[in-house]
Design a protein around this motif. Structure first.
Motif, PDB file in Angstrom:
ATOM      1  N   GLU A 185       0.818  -1.222   0.000  1.00 31.36           N
ATOM      2  CA  GLU A 185       0.000   0.000   0.000  1.00 31.36           C
ATOM      3  C   GLU A 185       0.846   1.264   0.000  1.00 31.36           C
ATOM      4  OE1 GLU A 185      -2.800  -0.558   3.165  1.00 31.36           O
ATOM      5  OE2 GLU A 185      -4.006  -1.922   1.926  1.00 31.36           O
ATOM      6  N   ASP A 186       2.006   1.173   0.624  1.00 37.44           N
ATOM      7  CA  ASP A 186       2.967   2.293   0.618  1.00 37.44           C
ATOM      8  C   ASP A 186       4.324   1.747   1.043  1.00 37.44           C
ATOM      9  OD1 ASP A 186       2.994   2.041   3.412  1.00 37.44           O
ATOM     10  OD2 ASP A 186       1.379   3.501   3.640  1.00 37.44           O
ATOM     11  N   VAL A 214      12.016  -6.921  -0.615  1.00 34.14           N
ATOM     12  CA  VAL A 214      11.608  -5.554  -0.951  1.00 34.14           C
ATOM     13  C   VAL A 214      11.564  -4.822   0.385  1.00 34.14           C
ATOM     14  CG1 VAL A 214       9.782  -4.108  -1.938  1.00 34.14           C
ATOM     15  CG2 VAL A 214      10.290  -6.330  -2.967  1.00 34.14           C
ATOM     16  N   PRO A 215      12.602  -4.003   0.681  1.00 37.59           N
ATOM     17  CA  PRO A 215      12.673  -3.381   2.006  1.00 37.59           C
ATOM     18  C   PRO A 215      11.700  -2.215   2.168  1.00 37.59           C
ATOM     19  CG  PRO A 215      14.508  -2.633   0.647  1.00 37.59           C
ATOM     20  CD  PRO A 215      13.734  -3.633  -0.185  1.00 37.59           C
ATOM     21  N   LYS A 216      11.479  -1.845   3.421  1.00 41.09           N
ATOM     22  CA  LYS A 216      10.659  -0.657   3.696  1.00 41.09           C
ATOM     23  C   LYS A 216      11.372   0.574   3.161  1.00 41.09           C
ATOM     24  CE  LYS A 216       8.115  -2.278   7.555  1.00 41.09           C
ATOM     25  NZ  LYS A 216       7.967  -2.563   8.929  1.00 41.09           N
ATOM     26  N   GLU A 217      10.604   1.515   2.639  1.00 41.78           N
ATOM     27  CA  GLU A 217      11.145   2.805   2.184  1.00 41.78           C
ATOM     28  C   GLU A 217      10.145   3.874   2.617  1.00 41.78           C
ATOM     29  OE1 GLU A 217      13.301   2.828  -1.865  1.00 41.78           O
ATOM     30  OE2 GLU A 217      11.810   1.242  -2.024  1.00 41.78           O
ATOM     31  N   GLY A 218      10.455   4.483   3.764  1.00 39.34           N
ATOM     32  CA  GLY A 218       9.516   5.393   4.417  1.00 39.34           C
ATOM     33  C   GLY A 218       9.011   6.522   3.541  1.00 39.34           C
ATOM     34  N   ARG A 238       9.980   0.872  -6.370  1.00 43.68           N
ATOM     35  CA  ARG A 238      10.491   0.307  -5.120  1.00 43.68           C
ATOM     36  C   ARG A 238      11.810  -0.401  -5.357  1.00 43.68           C
ATOM     37  NH1 ARG A 238       6.755  -0.450  -0.815  1.00 43.68           N
ATOM     38  NH2 ARG A 238       8.614  -1.207   0.294  1.00 43.68           N
ATOM     39  N   LYS A 239      12.568  -0.475  -4.257  1.00 40.53           N
ATOM     40  CA  LYS A 239      13.872  -1.149  -4.325  1.00 40.53           C
ATOM     41  C   LYS A 239      13.678  -2.665  -4.162  1.00 40.53           C
ATOM     42  CE  LYS A 239      17.344   0.778  -2.154  1.00 40.53           C
ATOM     43  NZ  LYS A 239      18.152   1.225  -0.987  1.00 40.53           N
ATOM     44  N   PHE A 240      14.406  -3.430  -4.984  1.00 41.70           N
ATOM     45  CA  PHE A 240      14.413  -4.896  -4.890  1.00 41.70           C
ATOM     46  C   PHE A 240      15.849  -5.296  -4.632  1.00 41.70           C
ATOM     47  CE2 PHE A 240      15.031  -9.061  -6.778  1.00 41.70           C
ATOM     48  CZ  PHE A 240      13.900  -9.768  -6.402  1.00 41.70           C
ATOM     49  N   GLU A 241      16.095  -6.085  -3.593  1.00 42.45           N
ATOM     50  CA  GLU A 241      17.471  -6.451  -3.238  1.00 42.45           C
ATOM     51  C   GLU A 241      17.689  -7.955  -3.301  1.00 42.45           C
ATOM     52  OE1 GLU A 241      19.099  -3.068  -0.285  1.00 42.45           O
ATOM     53  OE2 GLU A 241      17.706  -4.478   0.653  1.00 42.45           O
ATOM     54  N   PRO A 281       0.956   3.241  -3.768  1.00 38.14           N
ATOM     55  CA  PRO A 281       0.889   1.782  -3.781  1.00 38.14           C
ATOM     56  C   PRO A 281       1.679   1.142  -4.930  1.00 38.14           C
ATOM     57  CG  PRO A 281      -1.140   2.690  -4.675  1.00 38.14           C
ATOM     58  CD  PRO A 281      -0.281   3.860  -4.288  1.00 38.14           C
ATOM     59  N   ARG A 282       2.084  -0.066  -4.715  1.00 42.29           N
ATOM     60  CA  ARG A 282       2.758  -0.854  -5.762  1.00 42.29           C
ATOM     61  C   ARG A 282       2.114  -2.235  -5.782  1.00 42.29           C
ATOM     62  NH1 ARG A 282       7.255  -4.667  -5.366  1.00 42.29           N
ATOM     63  NH2 ARG A 282       8.153  -4.980  -7.431  1.00 42.29           N
TER      64      ARG A 282
END
Ligand SMILES: O=C(O)CCC(=O)C(=O)O
Ligand SMILES: [Fe+2]
Length: 134
Positions: A27-28, A103-107, A61-64, A112-113
């Motif tokens: 959602e975020d 997929v880490p948190k990114e404040g 979003r970042k994917f690691e 949404p994604r």
């Protein structure tokens, strides 16, 4: 959607298309998925060469990715890639055996994604209605 996406991925014949899809809604930036491998036995990704096709929609979003071996994971930095709206990404070969992803948190992300991952279920339980089909 598969009619639009699969030919672009090189899968023209629907008989060759993936037979399962997982959908995640973030959602975020407060929503995330922790380090894991997609190593469920129904996909056999720890044992054989498999493919996972991933479509990202919405917020970037970042994917690691990091090694699945503790010593190597500690001594090397995770690799990261930014996944934007409309991006396709694949995980192939023995990725699920040798690597973990998250997929880490990114404040700072407030939109949404949606992520769809298409996979091939190859190992069915005795009661699965798809058993016997490909
Ligand atoms: O949201 C993503 O890009 C990855 C999702 C994921 O790792 C999974 O569904 O197993
Ligand atoms: Fe995953």
């Amino acid at each position: 959607m598969m009619h639009a996406i699969m030919p672009i991925c090189g899968f023209r014949d629907p008989h060759c298309w993936p037979n399962s899809c997982n959908l995640n809604l973030y959602e975020d930036g407060g929503m995330s998925v922790g380090w894991h491998s997609d190593d469920e036995s129904l996909f056999q990704g720890k044992l054989v060469d498999i493919r996972i096709l991933s479509l990202s929609l919405g917020a970037r979003r970042k994917f690691e990715l990091r090694a699945n071996w503790p010593e190597e994971a500690e001594s090397t930095q995770p690799k990261s890639v930014m996944l934007s709206d409309g991006d396709m990404m694949t995980m192939e070969g023995m990725t699920q055996k040798h690597f973990q992803h998250r997929v880490p948190k990114e404040g700072h992300v407030d939109g949404p994604r949606i992520n769809l991952t298409w996979r091939w279920t190859v190992r069915h339980t005795p009661r699965c209605p798809c058993r016997g089909r490909r």
